[in-house]
Design an enzyme around this catalytic site. Structure first.
Site, short mmCIF file in Angstrom:
data_model
loop_
_atom_site.label_atom_id
_atom_site.label_comp_id
_atom_site.label_asym_id
_atom_site.label_seq_id
_atom_site.Cartn_x
_atom_site.Cartn_y
_atom_site.Cartn_z
N GLU A 18 0.59 -1.42 -0.23
CA GLU A 18 -0.40 -0.26 -0.07
C GLU A 18 0.86 1.61 0.16
OE1 GLU A 18 -3.63 0.64 0.54
OE2 GLU A 18 -4.31 -0.51 1.44
N ASN A 151 -9.97 5.10 2.11
CA ASN A 151 -8.87 4.96 1.10
C ASN A 151 -8.27 6.14 0.34
OD1 ASN A 151 -6.97 2.22 1.83
ND2 ASN A 151 -9.17 1.26 1.14
N ASP A 201 -9.87 1.26 -4.39
CA ASP A 201 -8.50 1.35 -2.87
C ASP A 201 -7.57 2.84 -2.83
OD1 ASP A 201 -6.37 0.66 -1.30
OD2 ASP A 201 -6.62 -1.79 -0.90
#
Length: 293
Positions: A18, A151, A201
């Protein structure tokens, strides 16, 4: 080297890749649940190098303005400074007292130096997440509440438009941002996705003002025009793309972090860092203002 198809950029496989950022001519990312801050080069595939390892989840970082090697991090239950040398320094405790066990998730700096950090419950309780705004010299503000897994956010070039995803709901909303104060107004639905699409995301805005989105569970990334229409989809050899950014020497290399967490059977590219070249460059990574000592 021109990458016309998604290419595996490292032999490493991450649990949850991420928080991708292109900073000082290198790609920076996190392996979130493992608390690892990593970097690699943008010219050719190389192994990931570990910069930091924390004993709490590390959601994302932003470089601190005028402090080379220093990061502002959404980590554990709050925000922490990771100095170039020495121990982490806590800045703000945000969710330690939440009624459900909660951690920080994605985060980013906006073009005005504010740091925006989202929280989520470990049980993914609907409405249990919050997006916080941290302005240097001011108390943290819960800017958007009632989220599940926030997100992003992702900002346009002048920091007056913000996109925010709520992944399990399949929703991306767009806000107008006051450049002087960071106050949000004019919240409107930008995109509503079905479970078949995957959950929105990580996100990034490119130099043309289009929004790139990693689709968790959808094995794809997509580029959407500012009017919400689909411009392009790139299929991926990994089920769970999670983080995304544009980098490389001309900011035209799209890097995609993926995840193995939660998969009953992970494929060979699940958890891989991927890269593919695109036509329109990205925006320089914004830097966070230095927090008060």
């Amino acid at each position: 080297m021109e990458l016309t198809e998604p290419t595996v950029w490292s032999t490493d496989r991450l649990e949850l890749g991420e928080g991708l950022r292109w900073v000082d001519d290198r790609l920076v990312l996190v392996d979130l649940l493992a608390g690892r801050l990593l970097e690699t080069d943008g010219n050719a595939p190389t192994p990931l190098r570990e910069l930091r390892r924390l004993d709490v989840p590390l959601g994302a970082v932003a470089p601190v303005v005028d402090r080379p090697g220093e990061w502002l991090a959404a980590a554990g239950t709050g925000v922490t400074v990771l100095p170039a040398t020495g121990d982490p320094r806590p800045v703000a405790e945000l969710v330690a007292d939440a009624s459900e066990p909660t951690r920080m998730n994605d985060a980013v700096a906006d073009p005005h130096g504010r740091f925006w950090a989202g929280s989520m419950t470990y049980a993914m309780v609907p409405g249990g997440g919050t997006l916080f705004r941290l302005t240097p010299g001011a108390e943290p503000v819960p800017a958007v509440t009632g989220l599940t897994i926030p997100n992003g956010p992702a900002f346009d070039a002048d920091g007056t438009t913000m996109y925010l995803a709520d992944t399990p709901r399949g929703e991306i909303d767009r806000f107008t941002v006051d450049p002087a104060t960071g106050d949000l107004r004019g919240r409107e639905p930008f995109l509503r996705l079905t479970p078949a699409d995957g959950g929105p995301d990580g996100m990034t805005v490119d130099a043309a003002g289009h929004l790139w989105i990693a689709l968790w569970g959808g094995s794809a990334v997509r580029r959407y025009r500012p009017d919400g229409t689909l411009d392009r989809e790139i299929r991926l050899p990994a089920k769970q793309p999670a983080g995304i950014c544009l980098g490389g020497p001309d900011l035209r290399r799209l890097f995609i972090g993926t995840a193995r967490v939660g998969l009953d059977t992970a494929g060979p590219q699940d958890g891989a860092l991927l890269a593919v070249d695109v036509a329109v460059p990205g925006l320089p990574a914004a830097r966070a203002g230095a927090p008060a000592s």
